[in-house]
Design an enzyme around this catalytic site. Structure first.
Site, PDB file in Angstrom:
ATOM      1  N   ARG A  24       0.813  -1.206   0.000  1.00 53.36           N
ATOM      2  CA  ARG A  24       0.000   0.000   0.000  1.00 53.36           C
ATOM      3  C   ARG A  24       0.854   1.267   0.000  1.00 53.36           C
ATOM      4  O   ARG A  24       0.410   2.330  -0.442  1.00 53.36           O
ATOM      5  CB  ARG A  24      -0.938  -0.022   1.212  1.00 53.36           C
ATOM      6  CG  ARG A  24      -1.758   1.217   1.408  1.00 53.36           C
ATOM      7  CD  ARG A  24      -2.863   1.018   2.433  1.00 53.36           C
ATOM      8  NE  ARG A  24      -2.414   0.374   3.651  1.00 53.36           N
ATOM      9  CZ  ARG A  24      -1.739   0.975   4.637  1.00 53.36           C
ATOM     10  NH1 ARG A  24      -1.389   2.250   4.527  1.00 53.36           N
ATOM     11  NH2 ARG A  24      -1.397   0.320   5.724  1.00 53.36           N
ATOM     12  N   TYR A  37     -14.877  21.744 -10.284  1.00 48.46           N
ATOM     13  CA  TYR A  37     -15.525  20.446 -10.473  1.00 48.46           C
ATOM     14  C   TYR A  37     -16.575  20.225  -9.382  1.00 48.46           C
ATOM     15  O   TYR A  37     -16.296  20.388  -8.199  1.00 48.46           O
ATOM     16  CB  TYR A  37     -14.413  19.406 -10.407  1.00 48.46           C
ATOM     17  CG  TYR A  37     -14.744  17.957 -10.561  1.00 48.46           C
ATOM     18  CD1 TYR A  37     -15.539  17.485 -11.598  1.00 48.46           C
ATOM     19  CD2 TYR A  37     -14.177  17.033  -9.677  1.00 48.46           C
ATOM     20  CE1 TYR A  37     -15.780  16.130 -11.740  1.00 48.46           C
ATOM     21  CE2 TYR A  37     -14.406  15.676  -9.809  1.00 48.46           C
ATOM     22  CZ  TYR A  37     -15.213  15.225 -10.842  1.00 48.46           C
ATOM     23  OH  TYR A  37     -15.443  13.875 -10.975  1.00 48.46           O
ATOM     24  N   ASP A  41      -6.667  22.079  -9.791  1.00 50.27           N
ATOM     25  CA  ASP A  41      -7.014  20.946 -10.642  1.00 50.27           C
ATOM     26  C   ASP A  41      -6.566  21.284 -12.060  1.00 50.27           C
ATOM     27  O   ASP A  41      -7.074  22.216 -12.684  1.00 50.27           O
ATOM     28  CB  ASP A  41      -8.524  20.706 -10.582  1.00 50.27           C
ATOM     29  CG  ASP A  41      -8.955  19.439 -11.313  1.00 50.27           C
ATOM     30  OD1 ASP A  41      -8.278  19.048 -12.290  1.00 50.27           O
ATOM     31  OD2 ASP A  41      -9.981  18.857 -10.918  1.00 50.27           O
ATOM     32  N   LYS A  52      -8.345  10.589 -16.922  1.00 51.20           N
ATOM     33  CA  LYS A  52      -8.609  11.316 -18.166  1.00 51.20           C
ATOM     34  C   LYS A  52      -7.456  11.152 -19.161  1.00 51.20           C
ATOM     35  O   LYS A  52      -7.253  10.084 -19.709  1.00 51.20           O
ATOM     36  CB  LYS A  52      -8.873  12.782 -17.845  1.00 51.20           C
ATOM     37  CG  LYS A  52      -9.940  13.021 -16.771  1.00 51.20           C
ATOM     38  CD  LYS A  52     -11.295  12.449 -17.115  1.00 51.20           C
ATOM     39  CE  LYS A  52     -12.420  13.031 -16.265  1.00 51.20           C
ATOM     40  NZ  LYS A  52     -12.512  12.496 -14.894  1.00 51.20           N
TER      41      LYS A  52
END
Length: 394
Positions: A60, A113, A185, A210
């Site tokens: 992790r 967003y 962002d 994206k």
């Protein structure tokens, strides 16, 4: 592979984060499926638990697969650190949480967003972190609304759905004068078309889902920063147990290698579509930063080196049945969330539902387009046929 500080971006996209001769000459970094990572001695085990240990301790917390991808993303920005997380929203939430405590305040651009807004109102408020919004096209509002307890100014450029481009360096400078950290962002432009760290931003978040991925088949985010914020970000990510899966990391790194050529084609096609839509009688406005009519166009020309495949346009008012006729018959544009893949998309939107400090009062329907890698003539023909179906019902 070695990449110097002056290496050009397209070369970094191709080579950063790869070390073939550490992996038997294999071009792509191997996929490590790992949870437990063994240590041969007690001394080695204790060493791995020390602060600042940069080896591999537990799956992790990083593997060669995750580190190679993170090194590549950091290199694109000239950053000190990058960390991969499970989604774009996870990047947003972890970045914000790394900088705030109960009693703090964050100031957000009004065109961010929508899930960012929902996180601020639905999660942060519950734990004592207040938030408010300002018009990013009016930099004076930031100065008016920033408070002594404001820890973050959160930006996005261009704005979600409406695509105006604010003055990021000016906003960042104002935030820093009040000791606030600037988070942005940068998913629309990526590091290829706007290096936010070089324009005053402290922490960058991107939805790897994206353009870096580019194939509509993974969920991932990345947080990029200088050393001043890197430890706090990694600590927050680790405390939340957030990580990316090895196969997704592999696919993201594979997508990264072709991002520059894909993004160039996405951008070229999008601009062609936008210019064509400007001349359509059914269209009221086209919202694309590379068009002079788009708010902030001059700032886009000054600060950005290109435009991606995402933009929007506003129809003149029509009945819902006419809108449905236009959308339902499209063959090359899928209707669905996300963007950045090889396929073209179209999605109705309502910015008025996600605005606080500004107003969206357009009478017609906003439609967001992502231009994929199809031939632009076919994409135009598909839209033209849609307008013909619409006209038949008007």
């Amino acid at each position: 592979m070695k990449t110097g500080s002056k290496t050009r971006t397209r070369t970094l996209v191709t080579n950063a984060g790869r070390a073939p001769h550490r992996n038997h000459g294999v071009v792509n970094p191997p996929v490590y499926h790992a949870s437990t990572i063994l240590k041969p001695t007690l001394a080695k085990l204790e060493e791995s638990r020390k602060t600042g240990f940069d080896g591999y301790r537990y799956g992790r917390r990083g593997t060669p697969t995750s580190r190679s991808f993170e090194e590549a993303v950091a290199a694109l920005y000239g950053a000190d650190d990058a960390i991969a997380v499970s989604s774009g929203l996870a990047a947003i939430s972890c970045a914000i949480l790394s900088q705030v405590s109960a009693g703090d305040h964050i100031l957000l651009a009004d065109n961010v967003y929508f899930p960012t807004r929902k996180f601020a109102a639905g999660f942060l408020e519950r734990f004592g972190v207040n938030s408010s919004y300002f018009d990013p096209m009016k930099p004076e509002q930031l100065v008016e609304q920033i408070r002594p307890e404001t820890k973050i100014v959160y930006l996005e450029a261009p704005g979600t759905m409406t695509f105006e481009v604010p003055d990021i360096p000016k906003l960042a400078a104002s935030a820093h004068q009040h000791n606030a950290t600037v988070i942005m962002d940068n998913t629309w432009a990526t590091a290829l078309y706007f290096n936010a760290l070089e324009h005053g931003v402290d922490i960058v978040v991107e939805a790897v889902t994206k353009y870096i991925c580019g194939h509509s088949d993974i969920m991932m985010g990345a947080i990029v920063s200088r050393n001043a914020h890197a430890d706090a970000i990694r600590d927050m990510v680790y405390m939340q147990g957030n990580c990316s899966g090895p196969d997704d990391l592999y696919l993201a790194q594979r997508g990264l290698r072709t991002m520059s050529v894909r993004l160039a084609q996405n951008g070229e096609t999008a601009l062609t579509l936008a210019k064509w839509l400007q001349d359509r009688p059914e269209v009221d406005r086209v919202l694309h930063p590379a068009l002079p009519s788009c708010p902030g166009h001059d700032l886009w020309k000054r600060d950005f080196t290109g435009s991606s495949g995402l933009f929007a346009f506003v129809l003149k008012p029509v009945a819902k049945s006419a809108l449905a006729a236009f959308l339902d018959g499209l063959e090359l544009y899928g209707m669905g969330a996300s963007w950045g893949g090889y396929e073209s998309l179209i999605l109705p939107g309502n910015p008025a539902a996600a605005r606080t400090a500004t107003k969206w009062d357009e009478a017609g329907q906003l439609l967001r387009i992502h231009a994929g890698l199809e031939d632009e003539k076919d994409l135009i023909a598909d839209l033209e046929a849609g307008f013909e179906r619409m006209a038949a019902l008007v």
